[in-house]
Scaffold this motif. Structure first.
Motif, PDB file in Angstrom:
ATOM      1  N   ALA A 190      -3.425   6.238   2.164  1.00  0.00           N
ATOM      2  CA  ALA A 190      -3.189   6.834   0.955  1.00  0.00           C
ATOM      3  C   ALA A 190      -1.449   7.392   1.125  1.00  0.00           C
ATOM      4  O   ALA A 190      -0.773   7.312   0.055  1.00  0.00           O
ATOM      5  CB  ALA A 190      -4.038   8.120   0.522  1.00  0.00           C
ATOM      6  N   ALA A 191      -1.440   8.274   2.138  1.00  0.00           N
ATOM      7  CA  ALA A 191      -0.128   8.763   2.186  1.00  0.00           C
ATOM      8  C   ALA A 191       1.127   7.781   2.418  1.00  0.00           C
ATOM      9  O   ALA A 191       2.251   8.076   1.786  1.00  0.00           O
ATOM     10  CB  ALA A 191       0.110   9.848   3.532  1.00  0.00           C
ATOM     11  N   SER A 247       7.590  14.975  -5.149  1.00  0.00           N
ATOM     12  CA  SER A 247       7.771  15.465  -3.742  1.00  0.00           C
ATOM     13  C   SER A 247       6.315  16.169  -3.403  1.00  0.00           C
ATOM     14  O   SER A 247       5.887  15.942  -2.331  1.00  0.00           O
ATOM     15  CB  SER A 247       8.878  16.106  -3.558  1.00  0.00           C
ATOM     16  OG  SER A 247      10.164  15.351  -3.970  1.00  0.00           O
ATOM     17  N   PHE A 248       6.123  17.355  -4.098  1.00  0.00           N
ATOM     18  CA  PHE A 248       4.950  17.817  -3.674  1.00  0.00           C
ATOM     19  C   PHE A 248       3.629  17.185  -3.681  1.00  0.00           C
ATOM     20  O   PHE A 248       2.791  17.210  -2.771  1.00  0.00           O
ATOM     21  CB  PHE A 248       4.738  19.113  -4.695  1.00  0.00           C
ATOM     22  CG  PHE A 248       3.748  20.299  -4.081  1.00  0.00           C
ATOM     23  CD1 PHE A 248       4.202  20.931  -2.808  1.00  0.00           C
ATOM     24  CD2 PHE A 248       2.727  20.618  -4.690  1.00  0.00           C
ATOM     25  CE1 PHE A 248       3.263  22.099  -2.258  1.00  0.00           C
ATOM     26  CE2 PHE A 248       1.800  21.524  -4.295  1.00  0.00           C
ATOM     27  CZ  PHE A 248       2.177  22.232  -3.276  1.00  0.00           C
ATOM     28  N   SER A 249       3.501  16.052  -4.296  1.00  0.00           N
ATOM     29  CA  SER A 249       2.390  15.286  -4.606  1.00  0.00           C
ATOM     30  C   SER A 249       2.204  14.622  -3.154  1.00  0.00           C
ATOM     31  O   SER A 249       1.234  13.892  -2.743  1.00  0.00           O
ATOM     32  CB  SER A 249       2.302  14.516  -5.633  1.00  0.00           C
ATOM     33  OG  SER A 249       3.193  13.520  -5.736  1.00  0.00           O
ATOM     34  N   ILE A 250       3.303  14.182  -2.609  1.00  0.00           N
ATOM     35  CA  ILE A 250       3.414  13.372  -1.404  1.00  0.00           C
ATOM     36  C   ILE A 250       2.821  14.292  -0.298  1.00  0.00           C
ATOM     37  O   ILE A 250       1.955  13.861   0.534  1.00  0.00           O
ATOM     38  CB  ILE A 250       4.800  12.830  -1.288  1.00  0.00           C
ATOM     39  CG1 ILE A 250       5.396  12.024  -2.010  1.00  0.00           C
ATOM     40  CG2 ILE A 250       4.847  12.165   0.284  1.00  0.00           C
ATOM     41  CD1 ILE A 250       6.725  11.491  -1.954  1.00  0.00           C
ATOM     42  N   ILE A 251       3.358  15.661  -0.209  1.00  0.00           N
ATOM     43  CA  ILE A 251       2.711  16.611   0.607  1.00  0.00           C
ATOM     44  C   ILE A 251       1.280  16.661   0.587  1.00  0.00           C
ATOM     45  O   ILE A 251       0.510  16.634   1.522  1.00  0.00           O
ATOM     46  CB  ILE A 251       3.408  17.893   0.664  1.00  0.00           C
ATOM     47  CG1 ILE A 251       4.858  17.499   0.874  1.00  0.00           C
ATOM     48  CG2 ILE A 251       2.954  18.669   1.685  1.00  0.00           C
ATOM     49  CD1 ILE A 251       5.649  18.851   0.525  1.00  0.00           C
ATOM     50  N   VAL A 252       0.713  16.801  -0.548  1.00  0.00           N
ATOM     51  CA  VAL A 252      -0.643  17.081  -1.058  1.00  0.00           C
ATOM     52  C   VAL A 252      -1.360  15.597  -0.262  1.00  0.00           C
ATOM     53  O   VAL A 252      -2.517  16.019   0.242  1.00  0.00           O
ATOM     54  CB  VAL A 252      -0.867  17.281  -2.166  1.00  0.00           C
ATOM     55  CG1 VAL A 252      -2.236  17.084  -2.881  1.00  0.00           C
ATOM     56  CG2 VAL A 252      -0.385  18.480  -2.814  1.00  0.00           C
ATOM     57  N   SER A 253      -0.945  14.451  -0.761  1.00  0.00           N
ATOM     58  CA  SER A 253      -1.618  13.034  -0.432  1.00  0.00           C
ATOM     59  C   SER A 253      -1.623  13.120   1.162  1.00  0.00           C
ATOM     60  O   SER A 253      -2.519  12.702   1.801  1.00  0.00           O
ATOM     61  CB  SER A 253      -0.906  12.166  -1.106  1.00  0.00           C
ATOM     62  OG  SER A 253      -1.002  12.109  -2.252  1.00  0.00           O
TER      63      SER A 253
END
Length: 385
Positions: free
Chosen positions: A131-132, A298-304
């Motif tokens: 996913a990431a 950007s933050f959703s990439i970190i969350v994923s």
């Protein structure tokens, strides 16, 4: 004289109302940010989760069709609500917009075909990539959208945006090199996943995303139709093309096992997220400025990435962190406003808007007006045409 007496009071009341509205808009911006992050991250993570569960696997083609049907029904309900429940006016509007103006409707066949292909490719990509990794690589859609905007719409990009695109490409390349090395180390890790297949799927998806978003924006320029009507028109083609793809790819299996084979509550959750999440984001995004949209991505990439570590045992090393960091920085840099404001200052905003919301089919070029009502009204001339 009475008017003079009321003047200061009216002015003070207007000022207080403006302050209240400003506070509401500020809260809505941060609420929008949260919605964007949750929708961006949860859709990818949930698709990855349901596609890697043991047991019967649902048909991705049928999931795409169901999402299109739900999206069309939702938009029809919104249009009916706009018409205050007047079924006669509702039917006349649909007939006029879809049948009478059939040439206008037919223009949407091209982006609809590409969106349907893109939605199917996303399932293929997420089924075969972590996913990431998918979340980072999928940001190439910003690069493709920007390039198609320059070529097709003659838009200009600032130096910072060009630098951000180079950093974006470099970051994705680093992640892919890191993942390729990891694949060689664990070549027999999973027989059901094909990394090369997933990579091709996400790259083609990014290319189609960029082209469809810019093409759709070009169609919308000068158009009087509301975004909800555009989604109905897109959904009609999307459903038809989705069914054609289902018959072509899974026809025999669907005939044998059924259209809803493998549809668990989790799968339905993914479909509802795909159908309604995009529409919700399209409404919410008008309250989030361009910088917040970039920050949300950007933050959703970190969350994923963090969630993938705990949910899927994803391993984050220095190379992946470097690549993902470059992508996150590039996305944020690209969303920064241009230093010099001129007549085409909305180009960067509309480009990011187009690339960020292709999945929801709502990348209208003028989607940044924050004063629109929650449900945009149809322009007067739409009835006349």
């Amino acid at each position: 004289m009475a008017g003079d007496g009321k003047g200061p009071g009216t002015g003070g009341e207007f000022k207080r109302e403006a302050q209240r509205q400003s506070e509401v808009n500020k809260k809505l911006k941060y609420f929008s940010l949260a919605i964007l992050v949750v929708q961006n991250a949860s859709l990818i993570l949930s698709i990855r989760y349901v596609r890697t569960l043991p047991g019967d696997r649902f048909f991705a083609t049928s999931a795409v069709v169901m999402a299109e049907v739900l999206k069309v029904l939702t938009c029809l309900v919104i249009i009916l609500f706009q018409k205050r429940g007047n079924v006669r006016d509702f039917i006349i509007l649909l007939y006029d917009s879809i049948v009478i103006q059939y040439l206008d409707t037919l223009k949407l066949a091209v982006p609809s075909l590409i969106y349907t292909l893109q939605n199917n490719l996303q399932y293929v990509a997420i089924s075969n990539l972590p996913a990431a990794t998918f979340q980072v690589t999928y940001q190439l859609k910003i690069l493709t959208t920007a390039l198609f905007s320059v070529l097709m719409l003659r838009k200009s990009l600032s130096r910072v945006q060009w630098v951000s695109l180079v950093l974006l490409f470099a970051g994705v390349a680093i992640v892919q090199v890191e993942q390729e090395g990891k694949q060689k180390e664990t070549s027999v890790a999973s027989t059901s996943q094909n990394y090369a297949k997933g990579l091709v799927a996400v790259v083609v998806s990014c290319l189609s995303s960029g082209f469809a978003g810019v093409y759709f924006e070009k169609i919308l320029k000068g158009s009087s139709a509301s975004v909800w009507m555009r989604n109905v028109q897109l959904g009609i083609f999307g459903t038809a093309l989705g069914l054609l793809g289902l018959w072509w790819n899974d026809g025999a299996a669907v005939t044998e096992k059924g259209f809803l084979f493998g549809f668990t509550p989790m799968v339905w959750g993914v479909i509802f997220n795909q159908a309604f999440g995009g529409l919700l984001v399209a409404v919410v995004v008008k309250y989030a400025d361009n910088i917040l949209k970039g920050f949300a991505t950007s933050f959703s990439i970190i969350v994923s990435t963090v969630t993938s570590v705990y949910l899927f045992g994803f391993h984050v090393d220095l190379l992946f962190t470097l690549g993902a960091g470059l992508v996150i920085g590039a996305v944020y840099m690209y969303s920064l406003p241009k230093a010099v404001v001129h007549s085409s200052s909305s180009s960067s905003a509309s480009t990011v808007s187009a690339s960020a919301h292709n999945r929801s089919h709502l990348s209208n070029g003028d989607g940044d007006s924050e004063r629109d009502d929650f449900l945009p009204k149809f322009p007067e001339k739409e009835k006349g045409n």
